[in-house]
Scaffold this motif. Structure first.
Motif, PDB file in Angstrom:
ATOM      1  N   LEU A 140       0.839  -1.191   0.000  1.00  0.00           N
ATOM      2  CA  LEU A 140       0.000   0.000   0.000  1.00  0.00           C
ATOM      3  C   LEU A 140       0.878   1.246   0.000  1.00  0.00           C
ATOM      4  O   LEU A 140       1.832   1.331   0.766  1.00  0.00           O
ATOM      5  CB  LEU A 140      -0.902   0.015   1.236  1.00  0.00           C
ATOM      6  N   ARG A 141       0.515   2.190  -0.821  1.00  0.00           N
ATOM      7  CA  ARG A 141       1.263   3.457  -0.872  1.00  0.00           C
ATOM      8  C   ARG A 141       0.336   4.628  -0.607  1.00  0.00           C
ATOM      9  O   ARG A 141      -0.704   4.761  -1.248  1.00  0.00           O
ATOM     10  CB  ARG A 141       1.930   3.641  -2.224  1.00  0.00           C
ATOM     11  N   PHE A 142       0.711   5.456   0.375  1.00  0.00           N
ATOM     12  CA  PHE A 142       0.038   6.724   0.602  1.00  0.00           C
ATOM     13  C   PHE A 142       0.764   7.759  -0.248  1.00  0.00           C
ATOM     14  O   PHE A 142       1.883   8.159   0.064  1.00  0.00           O
ATOM     15  CB  PHE A 142       0.067   7.086   2.086  1.00  0.00           C
ATOM     16  N   ALA A 143       0.117   8.164  -1.348  1.00  0.00           N
ATOM     17  CA  ALA A 143       0.798   8.966  -2.367  1.00  0.00           C
ATOM     18  C   ALA A 143       1.221  10.337  -1.873  1.00  0.00           C
ATOM     19  O   ALA A 143       2.298  10.820  -2.229  1.00  0.00           O
ATOM     20  CB  ALA A 143      -0.107   9.113  -3.599  1.00  0.00           C
ATOM     21  N   THR A 144       0.386  10.984  -1.066  1.00  0.00           N
ATOM     22  CA  THR A 144       0.713  12.355  -0.663  1.00  0.00           C
ATOM     23  C   THR A 144       1.875  12.408   0.319  1.00  0.00           C
ATOM     24  O   THR A 144       2.608  13.396   0.367  1.00  0.00           O
ATOM     25  CB  THR A 144      -0.515  13.042  -0.035  1.00  0.00           C
ATOM     26  N   THR A 145       2.063  11.344   1.102  1.00  0.00           N
ATOM     27  CA  THR A 145       3.173  11.316   2.065  1.00  0.00           C
ATOM     28  C   THR A 145       4.304  10.407   1.605  1.00  0.00           C
ATOM     29  O   THR A 145       5.341  10.331   2.258  1.00  0.00           O
ATOM     30  CB  THR A 145       2.682  10.845   3.445  1.00  0.00           C
ATOM     31  N   ASP A 146       4.086   9.699   0.490  1.00  0.00           N
ATOM     32  CA  ASP A 146       5.103   8.824  -0.080  1.00  0.00           C
ATOM     33  C   ASP A 146       5.549   7.754   0.911  1.00  0.00           C
ATOM     34  O   ASP A 146       6.742   7.472   1.045  1.00  0.00           O
ATOM     35  CB  ASP A 146       6.309   9.635  -0.552  1.00  0.00           C
ATOM     36  N   GLU A 147       4.575   7.138   1.582  1.00  0.00           N
ATOM     37  CA  GLU A 147       4.860   6.067   2.531  1.00  0.00           C
ATOM     38  C   GLU A 147       4.384   4.735   1.959  1.00  0.00           C
ATOM     39  O   GLU A 147       3.296   4.648   1.390  1.00  0.00           O
ATOM     40  CB  GLU A 147       4.154   6.329   3.859  1.00  0.00           C
ATOM     41  N   ILE A 148       5.198   3.701   2.140  1.00  0.00           N
ATOM     42  CA  ILE A 148       4.903   2.364   1.632  1.00  0.00           C
ATOM     43  C   ILE A 148       4.751   1.403   2.804  1.00  0.00           C
ATOM     44  O   ILE A 148       5.574   1.388   3.723  1.00  0.00           O
ATOM     45  CB  ILE A 148       6.035   1.849   0.726  1.00  0.00           C
ATOM     46  N   PHE A 149       3.694   0.577   2.758  1.00  0.00           N
ATOM     47  CA  PHE A 149       3.471  -0.427   3.794  1.00  0.00           C
ATOM     48  C   PHE A 149       3.200  -1.785   3.159  1.00  0.00           C
ATOM     49  O   PHE A 149       2.571  -1.872   2.102  1.00  0.00           O
ATOM     50  CB  PHE A 149       2.280  -0.057   4.677  1.00  0.00           C
ATOM     51  N   LEU A 150       3.682  -2.833   3.797  1.00  0.00           N
ATOM     52  CA  LEU A 150       3.320  -4.204   3.440  1.00  0.00           C
ATOM     53  C   LEU A 150       2.294  -4.670   4.449  1.00  0.00           C
ATOM     54  O   LEU A 150       2.520  -4.597   5.664  1.00  0.00           O
ATOM     55  CB  LEU A 150       4.546  -5.111   3.450  1.00  0.00           C
ATOM     56  N   LEU A 151       1.157  -5.137   3.958  1.00  0.00           N
ATOM     57  CA  LEU A 151       0.088  -5.653   4.814  1.00  0.00           C
ATOM     58  C   LEU A 151      -0.136  -7.110   4.448  1.00  0.00           C
ATOM     59  O   LEU A 151      -0.487  -7.428   3.305  1.00  0.00           O
ATOM     60  CB  LEU A 151      -1.193  -4.841   4.608  1.00  0.00           C
ATOM     61  N   GLU A 152       0.107  -7.998   5.408  1.00  0.00           N
ATOM     62  CA  GLU A 152      -0.055  -9.425   5.148  1.00  0.00           C
ATOM     63  C   GLU A 152      -1.493  -9.751   4.767  1.00  0.00           C
ATOM     64  O   GLU A 152      -2.435  -9.089   5.217  1.00  0.00           O
ATOM     65  CB  GLU A 152       0.343 -10.227   6.386  1.00  0.00           C
ATOM     66  N   GLY A 153      -1.642 -10.800   3.950  1.00  0.00           N
ATOM     67  CA  GLY A 153      -2.965 -11.191   3.491  1.00  0.00           C
ATOM     68  C   GLY A 153      -3.946 -11.428   4.620  1.00  0.00           C
ATOM     69  O   GLY A 153      -5.095 -10.975   4.574  1.00  0.00           O
ATOM     70  N   LYS A 154      -3.516 -12.116   5.666  1.00  0.00           N
ATOM     71  CA  LYS A 154      -4.428 -12.442   6.763  1.00  0.00           C
ATOM     72  C   LYS A 154      -4.957 -11.183   7.449  1.00  0.00           C
ATOM     73  O   LYS A 154      -6.079 -11.173   7.959  1.00  0.00           O
ATOM     74  CB  LYS A 154      -3.734 -13.352   7.780  1.00  0.00           C
ATOM     75  N   ILE A 155      -4.157 -10.117   7.465  1.00  0.00           N
ATOM     76  CA  ILE A 155      -4.596  -8.855   8.059  1.00  0.00           C
ATOM     77  C   ILE A 155      -5.609  -8.179   7.139  1.00  0.00           C
ATOM     78  O   ILE A 155      -6.640  -7.662   7.598  1.00  0.00           O
ATOM     79  CB  ILE A 155      -3.405  -7.920   8.318  1.00  0.00           C
ATOM     80  N   LEU A 156      -5.342  -8.193   5.838  1.00  0.00           N
ATOM     81  CA  LEU A 156      -6.294  -7.637   4.884  1.00  0.00           C
ATOM     82  C   LEU A 156      -7.621  -8.374   4.969  1.00  0.00           C
ATOM     83  O   LEU A 156      -8.687  -7.748   4.942  1.00  0.00           O
ATOM     84  CB  LEU A 156      -5.734  -7.736   3.464  1.00  0.00           C
ATOM     85  N   PHE A 157      -7.580  -9.709   5.104  1.00  0.00           N
ATOM     86  CA  PHE A 157      -8.814 -10.496   5.194  1.00  0.00           C
ATOM     87  C   PHE A 157      -9.654 -10.054   6.389  1.00  0.00           C
ATOM     88  O   PHE A 157     -10.888 -10.003   6.305  1.00  0.00           O
ATOM     89  CB  PHE A 157      -8.507 -11.986   5.306  1.00  0.00           C
ATOM     90  N   PHE A 158      -9.009  -9.754   7.498  1.00  0.00           N
ATOM     91  CA  PHE A 158      -9.724  -9.324   8.705  1.00  0.00           C
ATOM     92  C   PHE A 158     -10.520  -8.048   8.426  1.00  0.00           C
ATOM     93  O   PHE A 158     -11.709  -7.946   8.761  1.00  0.00           O
ATOM     94  CB  PHE A 158      -8.746  -9.093   9.859  1.00  0.00           C
ATOM     95  N   TYR A 159      -9.864  -7.063   7.785  1.00  0.00           N
ATOM     96  CA  TYR A 159     -10.543  -5.799   7.523  1.00  0.00           C
ATOM     97  C   TYR A 159     -11.611  -5.947   6.440  1.00  0.00           C
ATOM     98  O   TYR A 159     -12.634  -5.251   6.470  1.00  0.00           O
ATOM     99  CB  TYR A 159      -9.527  -4.721   7.140  1.00  0.00           C
TER     100      TYR A 159
END
Length: 203
Positions: A140-159
């Motif tokens: 995931l990239r927040f374009a305005t702040t230029d921050e990159i995050f890796l979110l594991e699949g199991k965490i994405l499934f929860f949300y």
């Protein structure tokens, strides 16, 4: 060019985000070159392949061309096309004997990541990868702040399940910071997600 999903709905894509990204007047630093997330990941994957670290490719988009304009003998312009089938995720390949499959998304929001960026068939595909012992995640990239995050699949499934059960239609940035893993920009490679996978011991 106009692209359509298999059901006929027009494909919008992230063209606005990419255009805005290229227009940003950024400074000369490794983390601020005005590149899109896709360009950064393609460069990263090329580095991995060149240095025999991993073999990861962006999946080609299967399209059916239905309208082509020929303004001259030497030029052809695709005016309309359809996706032949629903897409799954953006990237896949192999690292250290493990199958890797992931999606890459960006947003201009400063406070949350809209789950509307994902489709149900993508989530189901990622769940199937996990069931078969593969590694799946989203970058995931927040374009305005230029921050990159890796979110594991199991965490994405929860949300995703939270949304499907009537909860928030987005993931708060605070939740991503708490449950995701920030990836700092580098020079070679640009977005070293393999290093993050090693740190998380996802094998």
């Amino acid at each position: 060019m106009v692209l359509h999903y298999p059901n006929g709905r027009k494909y919008q894509g992230n063209t606005n985000v990419k255009k805005e990204e290229k227009q940003l007047n950024k400074q000369n630093s490794y983390s601020n070159r005005g590149m899109t997330l896709e360009e950064d990941l393609n460069e990263t994957n090329l580095y991995y392949r060149t240095h025999n670290i991993a073999v990861i490719h962006k999946k080609p988009i299967p399209i059916q061309i239905v309208n082509v304009d020929y303004p001259s003998r030497s030029a052809a312009v695709i005016k309309e096309a359809y996706f032949r089938q629903a897409s799954t995720t953006d990237y896949n390949g192999i690292w250290n004997g493990k199958y890797i499959d992931f999606e890459a998304k960006e947003t201009r929001s400063n406070t949350s990541f809209p789950l509307s960026n994902f489709h149900e068939h993508q989530i189901e595909h990622m769940k199937s990868v996990v069931q078969q012992g593969g590694i799946t995640f989203v970058i995931l990239r927040f374009a305005t702040t230029d921050e990159i995050f890796l979110l594991e699949g199991k965490i994405l499934f929860f949300y995703w399940e939270r949304m499907m059960n009537g909860g928030r239609k987005s993931i708060k940035k605070d939740e991503i910071i708490q449950n995701g893993h920030q990836i700092p920009y580098g020079l070679h490679p640009r977005i070293d997600y393999i290093k993050k996978i090693r740190e998380l011991n996802l094998l």
